[in-house]
Structures are given as structure tokens and as C-alpha cells.
Design a protein around this motif. Structure first.
Motif, PDB file in Angstrom:
ATOM      1  N   GLY A 226       0.700  -1.169   0.003  1.00 44.87           N
ATOM      2  CA  GLY A 226       0.101   0.129   0.088  1.00 44.87           C
ATOM      3  C   GLY A 226       0.964   1.339  -0.148  1.00 44.87           C
ATOM      4  N   LEU A 227       0.064   2.328  -0.251  1.00 41.49           N
ATOM      5  CA  LEU A 227       0.936   3.654  -0.468  1.00 41.49           C
ATOM      6  C   LEU A 227       1.737   4.137   1.082  1.00 41.49           C
ATOM      7  CD1 LEU A 227      -1.063   5.893  -2.747  1.00 41.49           C
ATOM      8  CD2 LEU A 227       0.604   4.479  -3.264  1.00 41.49           C
ATOM      9  N   THR A 228       1.110   3.526   2.192  1.00 36.75           N
ATOM     10  CA  THR A 228       1.821   3.756   3.445  1.00 36.75           C
ATOM     11  C   THR A 228       2.819   2.864   3.779  1.00 36.75           C
ATOM     12  OG1 THR A 228       0.161   2.666   4.459  1.00 36.75           O
ATOM     13  CG2 THR A 228      -0.247   4.978   4.136  1.00 36.75           C
ATOM     14  N   HIS A 229       3.028   1.848   3.003  1.00 39.35           N
ATOM     15  CA  HIS A 229       4.271   0.870   3.394  1.00 39.35           C
ATOM     16  C   HIS A 229       5.510   1.181   3.660  1.00 39.35           C
ATOM     17  CE1 HIS A 229       6.530  -2.594   3.814  1.00 39.35           C
ATOM     18  NE2 HIS A 229       7.239  -2.609   2.382  1.00 39.35           N
ATOM     19  N   VAL A 230       6.045   2.463   2.941  1.00 41.55           N
ATOM     20  CA  VAL A 230       7.200   3.434   3.111  1.00 41.55           C
ATOM     21  C   VAL A 230       7.063   4.894   3.304  1.00 41.55           C
ATOM     22  CG1 VAL A 230       8.606   1.515   2.014  1.00 41.55           C
ATOM     23  CG2 VAL A 230       8.210   3.640   0.938  1.00 41.55           C
ATOM     24  N   SER A 231       7.828   5.489   3.961  1.00 40.29           N
ATOM     25  CA  SER A 231       8.104   6.888   3.798  1.00 40.29           C
ATOM     26  C   SER A 231       9.410   7.347   3.830  1.00 40.29           C
ATOM     27  CB  SER A 231       7.248   7.454   5.140  1.00 40.29           C
ATOM     28  OG  SER A 231       8.143   6.937   6.361  1.00 40.29           O
TER      29      SER A 231
ATOM     30  N   ALA B 197      -4.463   7.847   6.533  1.00 48.70           N
ATOM     31  CA  ALA B 197      -4.683   8.162   5.198  1.00 48.70           C
ATOM     32  C   ALA B 197      -4.144   7.228   4.384  1.00 48.70           C
ATOM     33  CB  ALA B 197      -4.090   9.595   5.235  1.00 48.70           C
ATOM     34  N   LEU B 198      -4.459   7.302   3.235  1.00 52.25           N
ATOM     35  CA  LEU B 198      -3.631   6.412   2.284  1.00 52.25           C
ATOM     36  C   LEU B 198      -3.895   5.006   2.457  1.00 52.25           C
ATOM     37  CD1 LEU B 198      -0.556   8.723   1.884  1.00 52.25           C
ATOM     38  CD2 LEU B 198      -2.514   8.692   0.346  1.00 52.25           C
TER      39      LEU B 198
ATOM     40  N   ARG C 193       7.483  11.745   5.062  1.00 50.51           N
ATOM     41  CA  ARG C 193       6.438  12.080   4.216  1.00 50.51           C
ATOM     42  C   ARG C 193       6.017  10.774   3.433  1.00 50.51           C
ATOM     43  NH1 ARG C 193       3.827  16.645   5.233  1.00 50.51           N
ATOM     44  NH2 ARG C 193       5.261  17.776   6.670  1.00 50.51           N
ATOM     45  N   LEU C 194       4.690  10.693   3.300  1.00 50.62           N
ATOM     46  CA  LEU C 194       4.140   9.744   2.414  1.00 50.62           C
ATOM     47  C   LEU C 194       3.657  10.439   1.116  1.00 50.62           C
ATOM     48  CD1 LEU C 194       1.719   8.427   5.256  1.00 50.62           C
ATOM     49  CD2 LEU C 194       3.643   7.377   4.268  1.00 50.62           C
TER      50      LEU C 194
END
Lengths: 308, 308, 308, 308
Positions: free
Chosen positions: A108-113, A135-136, A117-118
Motif C-alpha cells: 500500500g501507499l503507506t508501506h514506506v515513507s 490516510a492512504l 512524508r508519504l
């Protein structure tokens, strides 16, 4: 050990923040428009379905090297239990504990920062212990059903399996695209085959894990230019191990997920698909790979299917 | 309390044991042929995708009344963790514990047995604690992607939601088929809408659970005659509660899963789909609803999508 | 491969079925009488407490070789979460998934069966998937607090660690008893130290697992004669691996749990205790090792403490 | 909503930061000295053991109101499985998923923070998702075995159960101390009985949860003055609900855990103990209540036993 300038230069070139508005949580999934879906359905010719997920089992791909990311533990909570008394219909029921990214999955989009920031500039601390990704989260993803294109890099290079550490380059992708006989286009989901999964299928989890081929830090620009909606491959971590650039770990994750807002998939089994595409002489198909809508999830298991 | 003669009479009429050979583990999924898939893809017109899964969350549909079948417990095992040192790419990772049949799901063929037997006559004791379903496990199911047909019984009866206890009859199905404007045919996956899920969507889990409309014990013959490949609805247990015939619990499970070898789905959210079908004036679509291949699983969560 | 005659001969000699009545679910825990407890408390001299549990962690003793018996997976469900608003008291909360017998634990009486029977002749099929052990579950055990005696076989044999495959014999126990300077008596909990855990403490889980010293099939008679209440050791499986008698697997489990109704413990860390007992010149102490009352459990993690 | 001045005033008076050195992770467990332990063992007279833990079961005290804190889900992973072939010894094995603080438990020192701080001034952000409590984790606690004193406030007030919302005051504690006939002294573990658990034991989980009696914000000073090592009670959250001081939530948690560094226990079943103490006319005993050493845990299930 801050991220090197080279990373930041690429990041700037592929960045999609704001592209679909300041509140966007879909990223490149925006590229899968109704027209794209309709065209994807039109690619179906034989109606042959090829599953791309690994079986979910305790003896899965995880070796324990990634803390907390456990193979599925499947347990029975009832076996032929005659709830309503002897002679009645009996039920069996089961439960599972597993890492959301333990098997064939979408990151998913939150798997890394990175740098706090995401995707789309959201603060990394929107991921919390009690609510997960506020979020995300993966539940925000629209159903991933689009045209799939297999870029069979291993086959294009005349091998069953790329060597560990091999960096799949844009040139590799273009050679595979030529083999595919179709140009990757906006909204496509690209499946990059390295053949690395053959290690696991042959029973060697350790060899599957390391060393591994993966996508070069130069490929996100190629995906960005082609307006790819999502990318998946047949490796454990998606990335090259040991890393392509010394001390630069997981750069492609950061570019895809954070900068581009593009989901990426791992541990996809592309072997049967590879054979089928070669046999039929076509590498584009309808792909259905819908994430399970875990609220706050940083990823999701997925059972993708290609329809030729 | 043995099963009544009426049950056995119906069972005999819908039984598929041996129909696809003595070793068959697919049941009515055999009906989804390449031709059926190709025709299903051809139903796509607008490319609109409608997700049919409920969000996976701890506040899901389970009330605790079904022991061991817990709502998803999603926990974080890493949050923005800079594995490779300060300033590097940070990862978040998560895990889940859940009943395989806790949310939007497919019942696998081993979910119920009666008289010591599973589909195709296999002994019920092939389900074991340490390996789960050693035959007929959900991982054996081929990817469920076919034509979907919404039989919107609630709408056909001019209501938002059928009353608790309502038995959806073959006549109800035919009225909905007429509304749909298309005949159910071999290999279709039929989605039966009762509107019952509106209770849950309105925040009332208890009302969703009980009393509930469901499919009459007379409907399996209808599905059998039409050669339906699978059926799903928008209720917690699929069945009528309290039961249609006193002391006959879960007869439709036993007929579908054991006698016919037909998967059935529960907790499908058909509300948006209902509105879309009514709006577009057509009730047939491409349906992708691929089970997660849990080895030995008696069921699987699923994230179905309808493509109009 | 039926159990050999030698096993059945020993079984007959140690059998406790019916000894404490036909409905007994305690077995040799019956031997821990109030008088025994009172005497145990009276052994305390210095008040020094020595913990005997391994830390519960994902990197625990399990290697994956025992299917389904996973090391503890500890995950956070809240971290400094200000439930009642900014500035209020913040809470952290966590959850665990683990095998009940994954770490330092007691085997419950239902952990093994043979010939279809559990302790006291109860049928093995009283263990069910939906309720676990419906008889003889670990929750039935009375609090295990008694006199503990360390039989430090490794030390008595002048070594840090017995070799893999070593069979601890009654003669070994008696030599250790002599070292201990106290006779084992009715109601005692005996801790047998092999030193095998040193492999794990040194970071080598595989060596800890196999090959392993363990208790000879001849020792249950010794424990039976001494009226021991429970026995624990510092190995992964309690037994000798490879087995003492070819093709006779887990005979001591069957004798202790099924025939005698005696709990046994594994993965107990006896290293600090060994040093302390040698230093103080006494090997008897107050032992508290209370099982967690998992309803239907076939075992339980335990955090034992010896008080010198 | 910052914490009120009254809280901060009490906090200053009970604060133990630095008392046992800047690196201390034990807090008031330091007060359980060998002498205290020895004296505790000497309180044993009859040798009667009374368990204080609730059975661990899916139908436990949690109602779902505390997100992520689930009742134990116990599942079988093997049932009478003849690993080594037909006729051999058969094993049953099981696994559990549960909140560490779901049942009878100790709150660890990291369970709450306030103003960004934990006990001894450590930063709250030492609790992380991937490692849990990296300081002050429950695995650091020494074995809790000391003199226990039952302060039976309900009995002292002539009732079975204090009313919901009742604030147990220092005066209540002193009345119970008088009933006990012994003065609370340094190193004691104090068990405060309100009788609230009787709701749960009578089958009413909701009434058990709310409203609830609990310890007044004035009691930590009393425990501090007496040098109590730990405190447990028979309520779900330890605190008064609704709160004693409007909008001041969980003040006693913050005072005990953060300011004093004192563990506190909840959901302890003090009913049988209450009857036994009244019967024997003494309220002091040997208490063993050893936490399970979950590495990074913010708490732990515990199976306490009182020995009279």
C-alpha cells in the motif's frame, strides 16, 4: 545516512504530488479510467484464466528475516461441529494470522515513507498503532482491474531466471516490451518477470530471499513516462539485493509509493503466465488483482488472475 | 434430530457427485468454461467498477455469536521504521488475525458436511486440525471470474430490504430475473440481493444478524436447473433465520456445498451495485471474485468487483 | 507401527488411572497437598528469587519444525494514544499470537494421547476443534506451587551440557539427588537440568533442537516411585532425539501425561538456578510455576520462579 | 484538556523518579527485597492455595469497548495427530491470540504515559511499533512474589459489592486494613476488593465494565506512604467510571505507573480469597503473581495464587 542526491533528482522527476489534487489518495490508480477498463476487457480472447498467487501456507516465502511479517498461520476453530445437535448439518470454521505483506501482495501507499512524508506530502505520522494508516490506507484503493502486460525480462534475455543482484533496467523493460509485441500504455498494470520465484518453487526459500534481482532505480522514470498504474514482480522485496547503489536501500519503494503514489506487488507467481504468453504469442491480458480492503492497512494479500 | 425426508428428496435431485469425475474438487466451478469467461468479458460496456466487499475492520459484521469467527484484528508491527539507519527509507508493516469467513467471503466446499460426507462423497474427517481441509480446500478453487447477474429481489418486490425471516423463493428469483432482463445461464455467478445488509450499514449489527431473510430450501433446485456456478448474497449466514422449516438448520449450505459442490458467498455489499444496475438498466456484468488460496481453508475472504 | 511391548510393560507399572477416582482431572497434582505446600514455603532461607522462564520473543526457541507452534508474535495496538483528547493520559496496548507450548511451558494432560486414550481413560476425542480439551484442559490444573528440587544431572556428571542423544537414566537422577543432598519426596516438582538450553542461549536454535539429551523411558518409573508431582527440563521436546529406542517416539510424554497424569515442562532455563544452588549448596526451594488457565488448553506458557 | 493542577500536586508528592537511580526500570518492585520475600514465605500457615486468575476464554471480560484488546481466541493446530505414523503417540497442540491486558493481568510501566514521559523520566516514544517497549518492558519486572494483603473494602463496608462510581478512599483502605488485622508494610502487594467482578461472574459483562467503583486519586499517596510494591483490584480498568473528577481520566494509572513506577493489576478474582480470609481471620499471605516476560510488553497476563 541521508538519501543521496541521485535519489532526490529522480524523485523530483517522477513526483506526482498534487497531480490529482491535494487530497488524492489513489495516486496512479487514477490512470485506470473506465475507458482503460473497457479496453482491458476487450483484450480477452480465449477466456483462459491464470492464477498468479502463491498458496497461502505456513511454509510460505517468509524466512523470519523480516520481523513481524509471518507466513500465514491457519488454524481450525471448528471441525464438523454439529451446532444444532447430533445428525444436523455440521460446520467447519477456521482463522488465520498473517502479515498483510507475507505472501503475494500489494504494497500500500503507506508501506514506506521517507523524509517524514508519504505520497502527496502527507505526514508519515498519520500511520498510528491504534488505527494503522489513517490516510492512504489500502482500503482506499479502487479495485485493481485493468490491462495487464507481462514484461518477461528473463525470457527476453534468454534465461529462466535472472542472476541474483541483476538490475532490471529500462533497456531490459524495452526488450521485454518488444518481445511482448505491445507498447505499455496509460493505465496498464505491468508485471515484470525475473524468474527469481523459481528458487522458492524449487523449495529454496533462502535462495529466493537473497541475493535477488530487482528493478533498477532507473526504472521508475520509465514507468512514470508510460503512465503505468501499478507494477508487480516475482521477488520477495521487489528490490535488488544487495542494493544497486551502495547503502541506498529500498529506493524503488520510495519512488513508487511515496513520490509517484504507485502500488507495487511482490511474490507474484508469473511462471505459468510466462509459458502461456509465450505459447499464445501475446503478453497483454485482462488482469484482476483487487486488494482486500483492510482499513488502515499498509498492504494487502491479493489473488491476481490474468485472463487471456 | 436427523435431517428430514424433504431435505433428502431435494438433495437427491440436485446432487452432482460424480458428475465431473470421482476425484473432482471444483464442483460447479467446472461450469465456468473459457467460453463463459470470454462471454463475461464481453458484457463490459462502460468500464465502471463497483467493489462489493465490506471494509475489513475490527468493527465488522461479527457479533461474537459464532464462536471463533472473529472480526479482523489489524495490528502494526512496524511504523516508519528506518531499518537501515536514520534518514533512510522507513517502512510500516502490519498483521491481521481474522476468521476466514468473518467478512465478505466465500464458503469453501468443506465449510459444512452432513451425514459424515463432503461434496463428491469425500469423508468429512478429511478436515483435520493440523492440516485443515486436506481435500476440497479453498485453494483448489479456480479463479472465480465469470458473468455476474444481480437478482435484486428486494427491488423486484418494491422494497429496500426484505423483512427478517423472508424466504426468497424461486418465484422471487424469477421476478428478479425478469427485472434483470437477462436469463441466468450456465456458468453465471448469481448475486441475490435482500437488502439485509442495510442494517449493518446503518450501524445495527444485531439487526443484521437476526432475524434475517435468506434463500428458501427450494432455491437450490432452481440454481441447479440453471447451472449456476456460484451464488452470493448480502446476509450474515446466507440462510433464513429463524429457519424456514422448524429445526432444519442450514439446509441451503448442505445442498449447495455438499450436494451440488457449489460455493456460496455471504456479507456481499450489493447496495451500490443495485443502484448502478437500476440506473444503467442492466443487471449482468463481468464479476471478478477470486478466493485467496488458503491451503486447507474452509473459506476465504474475497474482494469482489463488478464491472459494468 | 504400534507401540512396543516394552512401552506397555512400563505403562502398566506407572499407571495412575482410577487412583484418585474415576473423574479425576488433576493426576499427580493431587500429591501437592496443603502440608506439602506448607513445607515448601518453609524451605525459603535467603529469599532470593530466580526466574526460570525464557523471554517471550519472536526470536524464541521454535524453529518452525513443529507445525503451528509459533514463537510469540507481539504487536502493538496502541502507542501513547490520548484516548480522551490531547494532553490527557496516553495509553499503549499490545497483543500476542503464540503457540501455548512455544516457550517455557507446561504440557497439559491432553497434549498427547495414545491408543485413543487420555489420562484416566478418557477418550482422546474429547479434544475438539471448537472447544479444545473438553476434559483435562490446562485450566483444571491447581496452582503449581510446591517444593522444587533441582536434579542437576549435567553438573553431577561434571559437564556444562550433556551430549545430544544422551539418555538421562534413573542412575543419573540418583547421582544428581546425591549432589542435591536431599531426597526427592511426595509432591515435589523435579527440575532436571541437562544443560541443553545453553545452545539456545549461545544463539544456536538448531543445535538446541537436535540432537538433544532427554529423559530415558526408564525414568517415569523413578518419578512414579518417588511420587513426584511434576517434572520439567531444559530441552525443546523433553525427550531424547534421536530416540532412545528406534521408532519409539515420545514415549516419556505418553507415560507421564497419559499413564501417570503428570504434567511436564519444557524450555525451562535452569542455568542461573544451577549456579545459585551450587553456590548455596542446596538444591531444594519453593517453586511457583502456575499455569495460565486457558480453557481447553493442551498446555500453557509459564513463568516459574524458584525462591531459595 | 491538560491535566489539572490537583493531579500535578499529587504527582509531585508520590514521584519516585531517580529514587533507585537514573537507569532504574523496576520502580517499586525494588521494595520486594530478599528479606521481604523470606518474611512472605513465613506467613504460610495452612498451605491452602487460592487461584486469583479468571479462566482465559473467548467469552472473557472484554466487551469490545477497548479497541484491539481482544479476549483470548484459542484455536487448535493439531488434534491427536500421529506425527510418526499410525499407532504412535498422538499430539494435540494449540495457539492463542489475545490482548496482553485482556484478562487477569499486570499493567506494565509503559502501559500509560503523560506529558510525553514514562516512569523515571524516560521518553514515551521509546515505545515503538516494531519493538514494543524498548525500555521498561514487562520482561524487566522481577518475579512478583511477596507478601500479599487483601484489603477487602467491600466486606469492611458490609457489602458484597461497592456501587458503580464508588471512590475507594484512603479511609476505606484503612478500614479494610483494620479488618485485616495487619498493617500494610514495605514491599507488600495490596489487593483491593470492590466486589465489582461479581457482575462478570454473574454473567453481566456490561455491568462489570460500567459504571465501576475504583481507586480514588487520593489513594496513590497512601500506597506511596506505605511503600507498597504493587496493587491489584477486581475491576476492568482499575479506575472509577465515570471518573471521580470530571474530565480527569485514568489519573491513578498515571500516578502509579508513571510517577511511582508501580505495577497495577486488574480483573483479579478476589471472591474465593475474600471468603477464605474471612473464614481464617487473616488477610496476609504469600502471593505469587509472576508476569510472563513478553519482551517489549506493556503488560502481561498473570495467574496469581495466594497461599494461606
Amino acid at each position: 545516512m541521508p538519501l543521496p542526491q541521485e535519489f532526490h533528482d529522480i524523485a523530483r522527476r517522477v513526483n506526482n504530488w498534487g497531480r490529482w489534487g491535494p487530497d488524492d489518495e489513489l495516486g496512479t490508480l487514477n490512470l485506470i479510467t473506465p475507458d482503460v477498463v473497457r479496453a482491458a476487457a476487450a483484450t480477452v480472447r480465449t477466456g483462459r484464466r491464470i492464477p498468479l498467487a502463491l498458496p497461502l501456507r505456513q511454509d510460505g516465502v517468509q524466512t523470519g528475516a523480516i520481523p513481524g511479517r509471518g507466513n500465514p498461520l491457519h488454524t481450525m476453530v471448528a471441525i464438523n461441529h454439529e451446532i444444532f445437535g447430533p445428525g444436523t448439518v455440521a460446520t467447519s470454521d477456521d482463522t488465520v494470522t498473517m502479515g498483510l505483506q507475507a505472501a503475494t501482495h500489494w504494497d500500500g501507499l503507506t508501506h514506506v515513507s521517507h523524509s517524514g512524508r508519504l505520497y502527496n506530502g502527507r505526514p508519515a505520522d498519520t500511520v498510528t498503532a491504534h488505527r494503522g494508516a489513517t490516510a492512504l490506507g489500502i482500503e482506499k484503493a479502487t479495485p485493481i482491474l485493468s490491462r495487464g502486460v507481462l514484461l518477461d525480462v528473463a525470457r527476453a534475455r534468454g534465461t529462466d531466471r535472472l542472476p541474483g543482484g541483476h538490475a532490471v533496467t529500462p533497456e531490459d523493460l524495452e526488450a521485454a516490451e518488444e518481445l511482448a509485441g505491445t507498447a505499455v500504455r496509460s493505465g496498464d498494470v505491468v508485471l515484470v518477470r525475473t524468474g527469481q520465484l523459481r528458487h522458492y518453487l524449487a523449495g529454496d526459500r533462502e535462495a529466493y530471499a537473497f541475493p535477488s534481482p530487482g528493478l533498477s532505480v532507473r526504472t521508475p522514470e520509465w514507468f512514470h513516462a508510460r503512465e503505468v498504474a501499478a507494477v508487480a514482480n516475482d521477488t520477495l522485496t521487489f528490490e535488488i539485493f544487495p542494493p544497486e547503489i551502495e547503502d541506498l536501500w529500498m529506493p524503488v519503494h520510495a519512488l513508487h509509493l511515496v513520490e509517484m503514489g504507485m502500488l507495487q506487488g511482490q511474490n507474484w507467481n508469473l511462471e505459468e503466465l510466462s509459458a502461456a504468453c509465450a505459447q499464445e504469442g501475446r503478453y497483454a491480458f485482462l488482469l484482476s488483482a483487487v486488494a482486500e480492503p483492510f482499513v488502515g492497512g499498509t498492504g494487502s494479500p491479493v489473488a491476481p488472475v490474468a485472463v487471456l
